[in-house]
Design a protein around this motif. Sequence first.
Motif, PDB file in Angstrom:
ATOM      1  N   PRO A   1      -2.068  18.903  13.463  1.00 53.84           N
ATOM      2  CA  PRO A   1      -1.601  20.236  13.855  1.00 53.84           C
ATOM      3  C   PRO A   1      -0.485  20.699  12.913  1.00 53.84           C
ATOM      4  N   ALA A   2      -0.207  22.007  12.902  1.00 50.90           N
ATOM      5  CA  ALA A   2       0.900  22.523  12.087  1.00 50.90           C
ATOM      6  C   ALA A   2       2.187  21.831  12.508  1.00 50.90           C
ATOM      7  N   GLY A   3       3.080  21.645  11.545  1.00 47.42           N
ATOM      8  CA  GLY A   3       4.355  20.997  11.850  1.00 47.42           C
ATOM      9  C   GLY A   3       4.634  19.875  10.880  1.00 47.42           C
ATOM     10  N   ARG A   4       5.671  19.107  11.204  1.00 46.93           N
ATOM     11  CA  ARG A   4       6.099  18.033  10.303  1.00 46.93           C
ATOM     12  C   ARG A   4       5.537  16.697  10.793  1.00 46.93           C
ATOM     13  N   HIS A   5       4.953  15.942   9.856  1.00 50.79           N
ATOM     14  CA  HIS A   5       4.369  14.643  10.206  1.00 50.79           C
ATOM     15  C   HIS A   5       4.858  13.578   9.240  1.00 50.79           C
ATOM     16  N   VAL A   6       5.071  12.390   9.765  1.00 50.90           N
ATOM     17  CA  VAL A   6       5.469  11.270   8.896  1.00 50.90           C
ATOM     18  C   VAL A   6       4.276  10.317   8.764  1.00 50.90           C
TER      19      VAL A   6
ATOM     20  N   GLY B   1       9.667   2.524   3.584  1.00 49.58           N
ATOM     21  CA  GLY B   1      10.199   3.171   2.376  1.00 49.58           C
ATOM     22  C   GLY B   1       9.284   4.251   1.814  1.00 49.58           C
ATOM     23  N   PRO B   2       8.026   3.911   1.503  1.00 52.08           N
ATOM     24  CA  PRO B   2       7.141   4.913   0.900  1.00 52.08           C
ATOM     25  C   PRO B   2       6.474   5.868   1.899  1.00 52.08           C
ATOM     26  N   ALA B   3       6.853   5.808   3.189  1.00 48.98           N
ATOM     27  CA  ALA B   3       6.275   6.757   4.159  1.00 48.98           C
ATOM     28  C   ALA B   3       6.587   8.182   3.693  1.00 48.98           C
ATOM     29  N   LEU B   4       5.676   9.108   4.010  1.00 49.13           N
ATOM     30  CA  LEU B   4       5.760  10.490   3.501  1.00 49.13           C
ATOM     31  C   LEU B   4       6.017  11.461   4.636  1.00 49.13           C
ATOM     32  N   THR B   5       6.965  12.361   4.418  1.00 50.38           N
ATOM     33  CA  THR B   5       7.136  13.438   5.392  1.00 50.38           C
ATOM     34  C   THR B   5       6.400  14.665   4.854  1.00 50.38           C
ATOM     35  N   VAL B   6       5.383  15.133   5.577  1.00 53.07           N
ATOM     36  CA  VAL B   6       4.619  16.297   5.088  1.00 53.07           C
ATOM     37  C   VAL B   6       4.752  17.455   6.073  1.00 53.07           C
ATOM     38  N   GLU B   7       4.821  18.646   5.486  1.00 51.81           N
ATOM     39  CA  GLU B   7       4.873  19.873   6.294  1.00 51.81           C
ATOM     40  C   GLU B   7       3.466  20.461   6.306  1.00 51.81           C
ATOM     41  N   VAL B   8       2.862  20.507   7.475  1.00 48.95           N
ATOM     42  CA  VAL B   8       1.510  21.056   7.592  1.00 48.95           C
ATOM     43  C   VAL B   8       1.632  22.505   8.065  1.00 48.95           C
ATOM     44  N   ALA B   9       0.998  23.428   7.297  1.00 46.06           N
ATOM     45  CA  ALA B   9       1.152  24.858   7.600  1.00 46.06           C
ATOM     46  C   ALA B   9       0.013  25.339   8.506  1.00 46.06           C
TER      47      ALA B   9
ATOM     48  N   SER C   1       0.852  -1.197   0.000  1.00 43.17           N
ATOM     49  CA  SER C   1       0.000   0.000   0.000  1.00 43.17           C
ATOM     50  C   SER C   1       0.879   1.235   0.000  1.00 43.17           C
ATOM     51  N   TRP C   2       0.301   2.344  -0.385  1.00 46.56           N
ATOM     52  CA  TRP C   2       0.993   3.622  -0.216  1.00 46.56           C
ATOM     53  C   TRP C   2      -0.022   4.753  -0.188  1.00 46.56           C
ATOM     54  N   ILE C   3       0.397   5.830   0.456  1.00 46.91           N
ATOM     55  CA  ILE C   3      -0.449   7.018   0.559  1.00 46.91           C
ATOM     56  C   ILE C   3      -0.210   7.877  -0.683  1.00 46.91           C
ATOM     57  N   THR C   4      -1.283   8.460  -1.221  1.00 45.70           N
ATOM     58  CA  THR C   4      -1.139   9.310  -2.416  1.00 45.70           C
ATOM     59  C   THR C   4      -1.482  10.771  -2.126  1.00 45.70           C
ATOM     60  N   ALA C   5      -2.100  11.046  -0.975  1.00 47.42           N
ATOM     61  CA  ALA C   5      -2.411  12.428  -0.596  1.00 47.42           C
ATOM     62  C   ALA C   5      -2.640  12.482   0.912  1.00 47.42           C
ATOM     63  N   PRO C   6      -2.306  13.605   1.592  1.00 47.10           N
ATOM     64  CA  PRO C   6      -1.751  14.826   1.007  1.00 47.10           C
ATOM     65  C   PRO C   6      -0.238  14.692   0.765  1.00 47.10           C
ATOM     66  N   LEU C   7       0.238  15.267  -0.332  1.00 45.33           N
ATOM     67  CA  LEU C   7       1.671  15.255  -0.613  1.00 45.33           C
ATOM     68  C   LEU C   7       2.305  16.573  -0.177  1.00 45.33           C
ATOM     69  N   GLU C   8       1.655  17.656  -0.519  1.00 49.14           N
ATOM     70  CA  GLU C   8       2.158  18.960  -0.078  1.00 49.14           C
ATOM     71  C   GLU C   8       0.987  19.923   0.047  1.00 49.14           C
ATOM     72  N   GLY C   9       1.241  21.048   0.689  1.00 55.93           N
ATOM     73  CA  GLY C   9       0.211  22.076   0.812  1.00 55.93           C
ATOM     74  C   GLY C   9      -0.867  21.742   1.837  1.00 55.93           C
ATOM     75  N   ALA C  10      -0.592  20.755   2.717  1.00 53.83           N
ATOM     76  CA  ALA C  10      -1.610  20.411   3.728  1.00 53.83           C
ATOM     77  C   ALA C  10      -1.743  21.549   4.743  1.00 53.83           C
ATOM     78  N   LYS C  11      -2.978  21.797   5.155  1.00 52.66           N
ATOM     79  CA  LYS C  11      -3.257  22.865   6.132  1.00 52.66           C
ATOM     80  C   LYS C  11      -3.598  22.228   7.481  1.00 52.66           C
TER      81      LYS C  11
END
Length: 369
Positions: free
Chosen positions: A325-330, A361-369, A260-270
């Motif tokens: 919450p705002a910040g970095r999430h994996v 491997g496919p885990a995503l690091t997202v920056e939430v603003a 499996s893998w996540i396809t969203a959110p990739l960027e621009g998450a609020k």
Amino acid sequence: PPAAKPLPAYVAWKDPETLIVHSNQTIETKRGAIGTSLVTDEDRLYIRNNVNPPPDSILADRDGWRVEIAGVREPRTLTVAELKGLGLATVATVLQCSGNGRKYFQDKLTGGQKISGTPWTVGAAGCVIWSGVPLKAVVEALGGADGRARFITGTGGEELPAGLKPKDVIVERSVPIANLDTVILAWEMNGKPISLAHGGPLRMIVPGYSGVNNIKYVKTVALTEQETDAKIQASSYRMHGVGEKGSPSQPSVWEQPVRSWITAPLEGAKAGRNQIVGVAFGGMNAVSRVEVSVDGGATWREAAFVGPDLGRFAWRAFVLPVDLPAGRHVLASRATDAKGNVQPEESEINGGGYSHNGWRGPALTVEVA
Ligand code: MSS
């Protein structure tokens, strides 16, 4: 970043916005272009060719394309028109390159170790609906299998490059005869005649098996006592250690593992409510469950499947609503198949970079603003 490579002529009709061109023969779907409506349109489906595709003149008379059927009591060459009279089946399958996720293996290597091959992330995969004739109906129409048959061996219809040993380049793969119940010879993909790039006029589909076993422009299907000795079967696509050579004694890249893998959110998450979505499949088995983590795998929550179930060989879309919450999430996802197989954190590394299914491997690091 370097300028994106243009699409090669034989796939100039694809949507360049949705694709990453690694080379003329290796084109990956962008992670954000996978979507959640299950079926991957041919405008964005990945491409992998081991040799140059045949000229598109082979599509001029699709119904006249001939396939030799061997290893049956009454061997014959049949046209696609004749195949269409023998039966009909429709199946949704995950078409996925054996090397999908190879980059995650490559990224872990240290000390001069190397895995060569396309650095696919998650995009050498799609979910496709095929229509064609069950191979079993064809075999029955030709008097049944020759008694000694143990494998189904399909051969691709490309012209082989001059100056090389045919066995070294021919695309010919064998799979166990147990697959006779599910293999189809397909002429239609997602409601249209199969494009040349994806194997028209006729493709051998082995549901649940990795991409390489799904022979495009198939010209021979033989029930054989032995696996083919073509290089692509005998030593390539084998599971072995890094730096080791492939050989027929090692497991072949056949059944796909749960993934499996996540396809969203990739960027621009609020900050606030986010819908975490992705795709999951069980390979040979149905996928039964997906969990999602928003803290890099420390804790997991059950996601919900969305949309119709297209059968055990298809992928399913999933969603988990979470407040971030705002910040970095994996963000990570972890699927379980109907037999209870769970994606491991890491797949065991192998020299060809095949069958990756670790969730890390496919885990995503997202920056939430
Ligand atoms: N077939 C043929 N004939 N040829 C070639 O080259 N490749 C493989 C398959 N089949 C080939 C064939 C591979 S390798 C893959 S992935 C697939 O196909 C892909 O598909 P698309 O349609 O997507 O392109 Mo790896 O495991």
